[in-house]
Structures are given as C-alpha cells and as structure tokens.
Design an enzyme around this catalytic site. Structure first.
Site, PDB file in Angstrom:
ATOM      1  CD  GLN A  88      -0.206   9.526   0.920  1.00 38.83           C
ATOM      2  OE1 GLN A  88      -0.943   9.472   0.344  1.00 38.83           O
ATOM      3  NE2 GLN A  88      -0.234   8.804   2.137  1.00 38.83           N
ATOM      4  CB  CYS A  89       3.477  13.525  -5.753  1.00 38.67           C
ATOM      5  SG  CYS A  89       5.295  13.328  -5.373  1.00 38.67           S
TER       6      CYS A  89
END
Length: 296
Positions: A88-89
């Site tokens: 989910q960066c």
C-alpha cells in the site's frame, strides 16, 4: 463385596471421555505484529510533537556529510507517520500528503483504498500509475494536482523545489533499498514516498539561525529569493510507509532512482498475485514521473 465364586457384583465405573484436543491458535507472523505495533504508535502520536527536533537529530547524526563552509537551510512541513500493511506504499504516501494539505481531514487510509479499488486503480493496494495517483488525489482531497513527466531535472527540478519551499507535498516513486534509501533496481523495488521538505546547502543569504545547532538555518518571511547559483547541495525530506522516521535523501539519488523505473519485479510477475498495471507497464506508469499536490 465379591461373591463366593469370585465375581464382582458391583457395576464397573464408566471411564470419562477423552479430553478434546487443544485448540490450535494460529501464530501471528512477527512482521504482522511489528506492523500493527508501528501503526498503533503512528495513530496515537501527536502530529505536532517533536517535528523539528527529529529532523535536527537526524541532520546532526549525519553532520559529517554536510560541509561547514555552507549554510544549511531547512524548509519542511510536518507529516504525521503512517505505516503500510501489504503493498500500500502509494496509498499510504497519498494519505500522508493529504494530512499535510489539511491536518484536520478525516479521510482514512481504508477509504482511500476502497475508492482506489473501485476505480480500478489497484487490486492489492499497489499503485503503478502516477496518472491514476493524480486522479485519486484530486478525488479524495479536492486538491489540484500536477503530473510531471520526463524526470526530475531541468525545469521539473525548479518546479519541484518551488513546490517544497511553498510548503506543499510531492509524491515520488522510486526504487527502495533495504535501508529505505533510493536505489537503482530497474523498478523491481518500486516504492512511493511523500516529500514534505528540502534541505539546501547554500553559500549566501540571510536566514534565521537555529540556536542549538550551529550551521542550520530556517527561512524568514523576508528571506531573499534563493538563486540557483547559491545552492550547492540539495537533500529531500521524505516519509514512506515502512518507517515512522523522516528520511533525508540527496536530490540526485532520488532523481536517478525515479528515472529508471522500467520493469515489474519478476518475482511479483510470477507469484500468481493480480496487480493493476497501465498499458506500457511500470515504465509507462512511473518512470520519470512525479505528482505535485496543492489546495485549490
């Protein structure tokens, strides 16, 4: 009592049923425990506490790399930390950028993930398209975004630095090394960071000195406009979803990493997981691209 024939007339007790097998409690991977711990720390931290002191400590710990012949001028807007869970960066970086735009916004990471999935921008939380990141930012935060292409040098460098000195966030994809530093792996370790500030090494200018840290300065309302020839070194102040701490990276290293994002990691490509990639893959979606955010 036993009879004369030796038979036992008393009924034999029925043995108790065997105990049920112990309940098997699945073990929680240490990485998940660590992630949830860091997430809790980030959620409960005071967004305004220690923002400058943390940066000062980091700069002081790396003081040997900063020339004593230069004035080190720091611009930064504090960004609360947020730890990612899974790939989910990009969405975590966007959420942190949104908090910088408006510290009181109540748009959660979960909401951002849900919208990104519903729009077809992501399957697992990954974001391999800077253009989709721009559209998502505008939808979630009602902000104005600009997508820069063609790398981080030349005219784009001026625009990025102007954005940061104005106190506005920048979202930058890059290859992340094991220590979170930018590296060059052809996009195999593609990652996102939010850049909230910049540290300049300059020759001239009148600025407000830090009283505890000789050589460190801050801009003032009447500070003169920086001239390009006065800027000798440039470092970016960033945060990303795998650490609570600020990162301090040379502009050159980030620019080089950003400009070589070409391929999806072969391990990812063959692991059976579904990812959303734009037409043209990682190179078309991320290479040499940066997203600037500002309020309307």
């Amino acid at each position: 009592m036993p009879g004369e024939d030796g038979d036992n007339s008393a009924p034999r007790p029925i043995p108790p049923p065997p105990l049920p097998p112990p309940v098997q409690v699945p073990s929680v991977p240490q990485s998940d425990v660590k992630s949830k711990f860091y997430k809790k720390v980030a959620e409960s931290s005071d967004p305004s506490a220690g923002e400058c002191n943390e940066l000062k400590r980091m700069i002081k710990n790396r003081q040997s790399r900063f020339s004593e012949e230069l004035k080190w001028l720091l611009y930064n807007q504090h960004v609360p930390s947020l730890i990612q869970e899974g790939p989910q960066c990009g969405l975590v970086a966007l959420c942190m950028a949104g908090m910088l735009l408006d510290i009181n916004n109540d748009i959660s990471l979960g909401r951002i993930v849900d919208v990104a999935v519903s729009r077809g921008y992501t399957a697992q939380g990954e974001m391999f398209s800077a253009a989709n990141m721009r559209h998502l930012a505008e939808e979630m935060f009602g902000c104005q975004c600009e997508l820069l292409t063609g790398g981080m040098e030349g005219e784009n460098r001026i625009r990025i630095l102007h954005q940061l000195t104005a106190g506005r966030p920048v979202l930058i994809p890059y290859d992340e090394d094991f220590n979170h530093e930018p590296c060059r792996r052809d996009g195999h370790r593609a990652h996102w960071a939010v850049v909230s500030g910049v540290l300049f090494g300059i020759k001239n200018g009148s600025f407000r000195p830090d009283h505890d840290f000789p050589g460190l300065y801050y801009p003032t309302p009447d500070s003169c406009v920086l001239e390009c020839e006065d800027i000798q070194e440039t470092y970016l102040v960033a945060k990303q979803g795998k650490s609570l701490r600020y990162q301090l990276w040379s502009y050159k290293s980030v620019s080089q990493s950003n400009g070589q994002l070409l391929h999806l990691d072969p391990k990812r490509a063959s692991d059976g997981t579904v990812y959303v990639l734009p037409k043209g893959g990682v190179a078309a979606g991320l290479c040499g691209q940066v997203v600037l955010l500002k309020q309307h």
